[in-house]
Write a protein that holds these residues in place. Structure first.
Motif: not given
Ligand code: MG
Ligand code: WAQ
Length: 253
Positions: A47-49, A190-194
């Motif tokens: 369940f990843h964005t 910085w994150s790769d999660d939107p």
């Molecule tokens: Mg990530």
């Protein structure tokens, strides 16, 4: 005996077959916590964005206690910035302050911003010339085998600063291991999660959080480790990937 538990997840097949990186995680835990860690990692990958993973690889490996070394948690500050432009300016200043040359800062930002999609690991970039030093291409070098020495003390310290969230916790442990590596000058991340726009610059002097290093909704994230020109790249990669490191908070030192 403690155990290293690592997860990497991709969409559209395995990473090595060209699958798109979705998520990764790593921890060092007692035997009794292996199952719980695996369960959390599978949840996270599913369940990843960034999307739903169809490939999840989990590796569990025993680590003998006498291999473990300790590193201090970096001191944490947050520099308030109002938008991405001022956030990236602040990051540039912090990297220069840490000893990265202007050329290397600019080439570093360029290498990250020119990526078509996020990598699974980090780029090693010379802090003087800005040249990429590792041969890992679009995969990157993945830092592993780090965790808090005392999970309760660590959580308590972060809670006191209202920073008790998974992104911040994991990033602090990684950055503290990386900053303790011989030859590392500074890190940019910085994150790769939107949905997660906060990034940081870390060095031995500390971990500087910057609330806007990318725009909300952007899936391009990454990490750069700026290293001294004379560093042995192979030795550094060996430390980053394999050396078990437990991160200690103030009260444990
Ligand atoms: Mg990530
Ligand atoms: N080793 C090396 N590189 C990594 C690793 C790792 N273990 N994990 C992630 N990366 C690289 C990879 O290129 C990812 O695309 C990128 O970093 C971003 O990873 O204090 O969540 O796990 O609140 O999405 C910063 C927290 C959070 C700031 C960063 O990164 C704060 C984050 P993510």
């Amino acid at each position: 005996m403690i155990y290293s538990v690592r997860m990497r997840a991709a969409q559209g097949g395995r990473h090595e077959d060209g699958g798109r990186h979705i998520s990764g995680a790593e921890c060092l835990v007692d035997f009794s916590k292996i199952n719980k860690s695996i369960e959390e990692m599978v949840q996270r990958a599913t369940f990843h964005t960034r999307g739903q993973a169809d490939f999840i690889n989990i590796t569990v490996e025993a680590v003998t206690e006498n291999e473990v070394v300790y590193a201090p948690l970096l001191p944490i500050t947050t520099e308030e910035v109002s938008d991405v432009v001022s956030g990236r300016q602040a990051a540039r200043r912090a990297l220069l302050q840490a000893g990265v040359t202007l050329t290397a800062v600019e080439l570093g930002f360029q290498s990250l911003l020119l990526l078509k999609d996020s990598m699974r690991g980090a780029m090693l970039i010379c802090a003087t010339t800005g040249q990429r030093l590792d041969q890992s291409g679009l995969r990157g070098v993945r830092v592993s085998r780090m965790d808090s020495f005392n999970e309760i003390a660590f959580s308590k310290q972060l809670k006191a600063m209202a920073l008790e969230n998974t992104h911040t916790k994991e990033a602090l442990l990684l950055a503290s291991k990386v900053a303790a590596a011989p030859g590392v000058v500074a890190e940019l991340c910085w994150s790769d999660d939107p949905e997660y726009t906060t990034g940081y610059v870390a060095s031995q002097a500390g971990y500087i959080r910057l609330p806007h290093l990318k725009r909300y909704g952007d899936t391009l994230g990454g990490r750069i480790f700026f290293v001294r020109p004379e560093v042995s790249v192979d030795q550094l990669i060996e430390y980053l990937e394999n050396q078990p490191v437990l991160i200690t908070t103030d009260r444990e030192r």
